[in-house]
Design a protein around this motif. Structure first.
Motif, PDB file in Angstrom:
ATOM      1  N   HIS A 238      -0.875   8.159   7.794  1.00  0.00           N
ATOM      2  CA  HIS A 238      -0.448   7.945   9.422  1.00  0.00           C
ATOM      3  C   HIS A 238      -0.156   9.486   9.585  1.00  0.00           C
ATOM      4  CE1 HIS A 238      -0.274   4.397   8.391  1.00  0.00           C
ATOM      5  NE2 HIS A 238       0.006   4.597   7.187  1.00  0.00           N
ATOM      6  N   VAL A 239      -0.566  10.449  10.350  1.00  0.00           N
ATOM      7  CA  VAL A 239       0.184  11.721  11.495  1.00  0.00           C
ATOM      8  C   VAL A 239       0.641  11.409  12.506  1.00  0.00           C
ATOM      9  CG1 VAL A 239      -0.997  13.715  12.110  1.00  0.00           C
ATOM     10  CG2 VAL A 239      -2.585  12.801  10.464  1.00  0.00           C
ATOM     11  N   VAL A 240       2.034  11.939  12.374  1.00  0.00           N
ATOM     12  CA  VAL A 240       3.243  11.108  13.632  1.00  0.00           C
ATOM     13  C   VAL A 240       3.552  12.948  14.015  1.00  0.00           C
ATOM     14  CG1 VAL A 240       5.423  10.995  13.731  1.00  0.00           C
ATOM     15  CG2 VAL A 240       4.100   9.100  11.603  1.00  0.00           C
ATOM     16  N   ASN A 241       2.982  13.368  15.420  1.00  0.00           N
ATOM     17  CA  ASN A 241       2.983  14.209  16.450  1.00  0.00           C
ATOM     18  C   ASN A 241       4.281  13.595  17.647  1.00  0.00           C
ATOM     19  OD1 ASN A 241       3.781  16.842  16.881  1.00  0.00           O
ATOM     20  ND2 ASN A 241       1.543  17.586  17.797  1.00  0.00           N
TER      21      ASN A 241
ATOM     22  N   ASN B  22       6.035  20.222  11.781  1.00  0.00           N
ATOM     23  CA  ASN B  22       7.382  20.414  11.777  1.00  0.00           C
ATOM     24  C   ASN B  22       7.485  20.511  13.368  1.00  0.00           C
ATOM     25  OD1 ASN B  22       7.262  21.466   8.862  1.00  0.00           O
ATOM     26  ND2 ASN B  22       7.416  23.359   9.541  1.00  0.00           N
ATOM     27  N   GLY B  23       9.102  19.482  13.221  1.00  0.00           N
ATOM     28  CA  GLY B  23       9.618  19.355  14.371  1.00  0.00           C
ATOM     29  C   GLY B  23       8.521  17.514  15.149  1.00  0.00           C
ATOM     30  N   GLY B  24       7.833  16.617  14.618  1.00  0.00           N
ATOM     31  CA  GLY B  24       6.683  16.652  15.028  1.00  0.00           C
ATOM     32  C   GLY B  24       7.406  14.659  14.778  1.00  0.00           C
ATOM     33  N   GLY B  25       8.577  14.780  14.352  1.00  0.00           N
ATOM     34  CA  GLY B  25       9.291  13.276  14.070  1.00  0.00           C
ATOM     35  C   GLY B  25       9.325  12.391  12.749  1.00  0.00           C
ATOM     36  N   LYS B  26       8.720  13.261  11.971  1.00  0.00           N
ATOM     37  CA  LYS B  26       8.397  12.467  10.797  1.00  0.00           C
ATOM     38  C   LYS B  26       9.367  11.854   9.948  1.00  0.00           C
ATOM     39  CE  LYS B  26       6.875  15.990   8.313  1.00  0.00           C
ATOM     40  NZ  LYS B  26       6.660  17.230   9.891  1.00  0.00           N
ATOM     41  N   THR B  27      10.624  12.011  10.107  1.00  0.00           N
ATOM     42  CA  THR B  27      11.884  11.777   9.221  1.00  0.00           C
ATOM     43  C   THR B  27      12.682  11.181   9.815  1.00  0.00           C
ATOM     44  OG1 THR B  27      12.220  13.822   7.455  1.00  0.00           O
ATOM     45  CG2 THR B  27      14.043  12.863   8.027  1.00  0.00           C
ATOM     46  N   SER B  28      12.994  11.031  11.016  1.00  0.00           N
ATOM     47  CA  SER B  28      13.554  11.014  12.547  1.00  0.00           C
ATOM     48  C   SER B  28      12.215   8.922  12.303  1.00  0.00           C
ATOM     49  CB  SER B  28      13.356  10.945  14.011  1.00  0.00           C
ATOM     50  OG  SER B  28      13.874  12.205  14.090  1.00  0.00           O
TER      51      SER B  28
ATOM     52  N   PHE C 247      -2.120  19.161  13.088  1.00  0.00           N
ATOM     53  CA  PHE C 247      -0.711  19.637  13.035  1.00  0.00           C
ATOM     54  C   PHE C 247      -0.599  20.713  13.498  1.00  0.00           C
ATOM     55  CE2 PHE C 247      -2.668  16.996   9.029  1.00  0.00           C
ATOM     56  CZ  PHE C 247      -1.633  17.197   8.497  1.00  0.00           C
ATOM     57  N   ASN C 248      -0.718  20.904  15.177  1.00  0.00           N
ATOM     58  CA  ASN C 248      -0.399  21.606  15.662  1.00  0.00           C
ATOM     59  C   ASN C 248       0.909  21.179  16.301  1.00  0.00           C
ATOM     60  OD1 ASN C 248      -2.650  23.912  16.262  1.00  0.00           O
ATOM     61  ND2 ASN C 248      -3.396  23.344  16.974  1.00  0.00           N
TER      62      ASN C 248
ATOM     63  N   GLN D 201       1.220  -1.461   0.257  1.00  0.00           N
ATOM     64  CA  GLN D 201      -0.082  -0.047  -0.238  1.00  0.00           C
ATOM     65  C   GLN D 201       0.874   1.312  -0.263  1.00  0.00           C
ATOM     66  OE1 GLN D 201      -2.853   0.190   3.383  1.00  0.00           O
ATOM     67  NE2 GLN D 201      -3.493  -1.980   2.492  1.00  0.00           N
ATOM     68  N   CYS D 202       0.287   2.213  -0.192  1.00  0.00           N
ATOM     69  CA  CYS D 202       1.003   3.336  -0.032  1.00  0.00           C
ATOM     70  C   CYS D 202       0.805   4.130   1.149  1.00  0.00           C
ATOM     71  CB  CYS D 202       0.282   4.564  -1.579  1.00  0.00           C
ATOM     72  SG  CYS D 202       1.113   6.410  -1.138  1.00  0.00           S
ATOM     73  N   HIS D 203       1.708   4.805   1.892  1.00  0.00           N
ATOM     74  CA  HIS D 203       1.678   5.220   3.445  1.00  0.00           C
ATOM     75  C   HIS D 203       1.966   6.609   3.340  1.00  0.00           C
ATOM     76  CE1 HIS D 203       0.430   1.524   4.713  1.00  0.00           C
ATOM     77  NE2 HIS D 203       0.984   1.038   4.177  1.00  0.00           N
ATOM     78  N   ILE D 204       1.303   7.705   3.857  1.00  0.00           N
ATOM     79  CA  ILE D 204       1.657   8.465   3.837  1.00  0.00           C
ATOM     80  C   ILE D 204       2.559   9.162   5.115  1.00  0.00           C
ATOM     81  CG2 ILE D 204       1.717  10.986   2.793  1.00  0.00           C
ATOM     82  CD1 ILE D 204       1.293   9.456   0.633  1.00  0.00           C
ATOM     83  N   VAL D 205       3.118   9.321   5.280  1.00  0.00           N
ATOM     84  CA  VAL D 205       3.063   9.837   6.710  1.00  0.00           C
ATOM     85  C   VAL D 205       3.426  11.745   7.183  1.00  0.00           C
ATOM     86  CG1 VAL D 205       4.875  10.476   9.105  1.00  0.00           C
ATOM     87  CG2 VAL D 205       5.294   7.590   7.419  1.00  0.00           C
ATOM     88  N   MET D 206       2.196  11.781   8.024  1.00  0.00           N
ATOM     89  CA  MET D 206       2.424  13.829   7.725  1.00  0.00           C
ATOM     90  C   MET D 206       2.466  14.241   8.958  1.00  0.00           C
ATOM     91  SD  MET D 206      -0.507  14.504   5.155  1.00  0.00           S
ATOM     92  CE  MET D 206      -0.366  15.756   4.781  1.00  0.00           C
TER      93      MET D 206
END
Length: 249
Positions: free
Chosen positions: A203-206, A39-45, A228-229, A31-36
């Motif tokens: 998938h919303v990552v914060n 900024n600073g929430g840890g997505k790239t990490s 997105f806060n 599947q296609c999974h999109i991480v959103m």
């Protein structure tokens, strides 16, 4: 078939700064999974942890259907020395083998590279120096390079950075094509409109995964502002220390 990815109690800290905390989550196969997220929430990490590029606590299990398959990765930016006379063809062939670059310039390898460059609309720039390309064009080359080994898992970190609309559409078309072929796509993305076109699983990552579901379930007006806060509560350190921490993406 691409793999599924299982995260168990995954955490990541830099010093006393908590980036990811107690993540228990699963990315389904094919599947296609999109991480959103903010900024600073840890997505790239999170992506770097899955790729094994940064130390983390807990377990990350990439579950291949049979034997271990191949993985492709597109970082946020191409890293190379701009003053070198490195052409697009040179660059895309860099990961072909451990042999010296001039040994790899054979017809078979160049044909494979050109095929992938055509898929991202860059075949006509194969002989141009990388340093002469725009940032968006360099991203297209990175995408073509990631496709060379026919990966079953493709990890993308803000893949459309600096791209014009034509480049964005090339990549979106390719992602749809790859998912139709049951590859697993895991991408950090920030453009809500583009993510809606991809129509993947969001998938919303914060610091942790705070929401996930289809585009229609997650990216609705009444949720977006809240999701997105940036998380502001202090993690397991004093509030005075927390205010002085450097935010890490």
């Amino acid at each position: 078939m691409g793999p599924s990815i299982e995260l168990r109690n995954v955490g990541l800290t830099y010093g006393e700064n908590v980036i990811l905390q107690d993540i228990n989550h699963r990315f389904s196969a094919g599947q296609c999974h999109i991480v959103m997220g903010p900024n600073g929430g840890g997505k790239t990490s999170l992506l770097r942890s899955i790729l094994g590029l940064t130390p983390f606590s807990g377990e990350i299990d990439i579950q291949w259907e049979q034997s271990k398959g191949k993985l492709g990765y597109v970082p946020q930016k191409a890293m190379f020395e701009g003053s070198l006379p490195l052409t697009v063809m040179d660059f895309i062939l860099l990961n072909q083998s451990s042999s010296p670059l001039f040994w790899r310039q054979n017809a078979k390898n160049k044909a494979r590279a050109l095929t992938q460059l055509e898929r991202v609309g860059m075949a006509n720039r194969a002989d141009r120096r990388m340093g002469q390309l725009s940032g968006g064009e360099q991203q297209r080359v990175l995408f073509a390079q990631a496709l060379l080994d026919d990966p079953q898992l493709l990890v993308l970190d803000e893949p459309t950075t600096g791209m014009d609309e034509q480049g964005v559409r090339y990549l979106e078309s390719l992602i749809h094509e790859l998912v139709a072929d049951n590859r697993t796509i895991l991408a950090v993305h920030h453009d809500v409109t583009a993510v809606r076109r991809l129509d993947g699983h969001v998938h919303v990552v914060n610091r942790s995964v705070i929401d996930n579901g289809s585009v229609a379930e997650v990216l609705v007006p009444e949720k977006i502002e809240r999701l997105f806060n940036h998380y502001t509560a202090a993690p397991a350190v004093s509030s005075v220390d927390a205010e002085n921490k450097k935010e890490v993406a």
